[in-house]
Design a protein around this motif. Structure first.
Motif, PDB file in Angstrom:
ATOM      1  N   ARG A   1       0.683  15.948   5.347  1.00 31.45           N
ATOM      2  CA  ARG A   1      -0.362  16.325   4.382  1.00 31.45           C
ATOM      3  C   ARG A   1      -0.601  17.831   4.330  1.00 31.45           C
ATOM      4  O   ARG A   1      -1.172  18.319   3.347  1.00 31.45           O
ATOM      5  CB  ARG A   1      -1.658  15.585   4.699  1.00 31.45           C
ATOM      6  N   ASN A   2      -0.198  18.580   5.361  1.00 30.93           N
ATOM      7  CA  ASN A   2      -0.317  20.038   5.276  1.00 30.93           C
ATOM      8  C   ASN A   2       0.402  20.564   4.044  1.00 30.93           C
ATOM      9  O   ASN A   2      -0.103  21.430   3.326  1.00 30.93           O
ATOM     10  CB  ASN A   2       0.259  20.709   6.513  1.00 30.93           C
ATOM     11  N   VAL A   3       1.597  20.037   3.797  1.00 31.48           N
ATOM     12  CA  VAL A   3       2.395  20.480   2.653  1.00 31.48           C
ATOM     13  C   VAL A   3       1.971  19.772   1.374  1.00 31.48           C
ATOM     14  O   VAL A   3       1.849  20.388   0.319  1.00 31.48           O
ATOM     15  CB  VAL A   3       3.895  20.267   2.930  1.00 31.48           C
ATOM     16  N   GLU A   4       1.722  18.462   1.451  1.00 31.13           N
ATOM     17  CA  GLU A   4       1.325  17.717   0.262  1.00 31.13           C
ATOM     18  C   GLU A   4       0.029  18.269  -0.338  1.00 31.13           C
ATOM     19  O   GLU A   4      -0.104  18.382  -1.558  1.00 31.13           O
ATOM     20  CB  GLU A   4       1.136  16.241   0.606  1.00 31.13           C
ATOM     21  N   TRP A   5      -0.944  18.595   0.509  1.00 35.21           N
ATOM     22  CA  TRP A   5      -2.237  19.092   0.051  1.00 35.21           C
ATOM     23  C   TRP A   5      -2.308  20.619   0.044  1.00 35.21           C
ATOM     24  O   TRP A   5      -3.275  21.178  -0.430  1.00 35.21           O
ATOM     25  CB  TRP A   5      -3.354  18.561   0.942  1.00 35.21           C
ATOM     26  N   GLN A   6      -1.301  21.265   0.601  1.00 37.02           N
ATOM     27  CA  GLN A   6      -1.289  22.721   0.769  1.00 37.02           C
ATOM     28  C   GLN A   6      -2.550  23.197   1.505  1.00 37.02           C
ATOM     29  O   GLN A   6      -3.282  24.069   1.053  1.00 37.02           O
ATOM     30  CB  GLN A   6      -1.148  23.417  -0.591  1.00 37.02           C
TER      31      GLN A   6
END
Length: 313
Positions: free
Chosen positions: A235-240
């Motif tokens: 989710r770090n990348v999915e949600w930025q």
């Protein structure tokens, strides 16, 4: 009067909660470019066979509130782990990270430790041709440091950036003379360097000064980018979104702006390169997902040495 008191209590609780656990940080920071063409070129610059398969060992595991490792991630618990990767290669494997001891795991707050998997990792380190790290933190280099007193030959296998080598020297005085002041592999001005055939890395300071991402291309053409603690969870990348301020700055020493810039860079890279699989640093739930995960093989456990410290179960 009651309403005013209730509102005051809400503010006292809500404002610190948002600031510490939900605030995504400086969202206006521009993305940092990750030059995938450069990584591919460097990985091809080393002669020899590329890796043929990847397996992993989850040496220590824990369940942690999602909002710690992903700002605003909620209080639902996520499965996390200290992960070590073996890049199986004809003629000599490369190992990414080195696990840690039971004492190091407990000091780092992990609830469960698996000595039988660390024993497997120890055998990987002994047999490896190269050992690389995505960070200089103890849950990445601890296993190596613990065994240097018994096997100083491991030092010659290390491929790390300057800050990683500095941390290893500080943790193990035995390496002061034997570990080079800088990596034996040339790191260019932009922070890119080759490690082994099919493997290259880029320095990505932010979570720590020595953070780096490691690119791997297998013989069959599959590509992976091990992003370490820059993006511990999917989710770090999915949600930025980076880690929460509480986890990153109160408990750690992260540059959240720099980390978020790399996360944005990863998001853009993922959109441009759908065939490239991002491998998150600590996301055990994603790793073991048969659909979304990378389908790496889990490591087989090994007998635990008699003198191995007692571990938390």
């Amino acid at each position: 009067m009651f309403n005013r008191i209730a509102l005051l209590l809400i503010l006292i609780i809500a404002v610190p909660y948002y600031w510490l656990l939900m605030d995504p940080g400086p969202t206006s920071v521009p993305p940092r470019n990750i030059d995938i063409a450069r990584l591919r070129s460097l990985s091809d610059s080393q002669s020899g066979p590329r890796p043929v398969a990847i397996e992993y060992a989850a040496v220590a595991t824990d369940s942690r509130p999602g909002t710690l490792l992903v700002a605003g991630g909620g209080l639902r618990y996520d499965e996390t782990a200290v992960l070590v990767w073996r890049l199986i290669t004809p003629g000599g494997d490369t190992v990414i990270n080195s696990g840690l001891t039971s004492e190091q795991a407990m000091a780092s707050g992990f609830a469960r430790y698996h000595p039988e998997l660390q024993a497997t990792v120890d055998s990987w380190l002994t047999a490896a041709r190269k050992i690389a790290f995505t960070s200089e933190e103890i849950d990445h280099v601890g296993g190596l440091v613990a065994h240097l007193s018994e096997n100083l030959d491991l030092v010659g296998k290390v491929s790390g950036n300057r800050d990683q080598l500095k941390a290893i020297r500080s943790l193990s005085p035995l390496t002061t003379k034997s570990l080079p002041a800088e990596s034996a592999i040339l790191v260019d001005q932009a922070g890119y360097f080759p490690i082994a055939p099919g493997i290259a890395a880029v320095c990505t300071p932010g979570h720590r000064k020595g953070s780096e991402m490691i690119y791997v291309r297998l013989q069959d053409g599959r590509e992976y980018l091990f992003v370490g603690d820059t993006a511990p969870m999917r989710r770090n990348v999915e949600w930025q979104r980076p880690r929460s301020r509480y986890e990153a700055e109160w408990l750690g020493a992260e540059d959240r702006a720099a980390t978020l810039a790399w996360i944005k860079g990863l998001s853009g890279l993922e959109a441009r390169e759908p065939g490239l699989k991002i491998v998150y640093g600590h996301d055990l739930g994603w790793l073991t997902d048969p659909v979304a995960g990378p389908r790496f093989a889990p490591a087989a456990p090994s007998p635990v040495p008699v003198n191995e410290g007692q571990a938390a179960r």
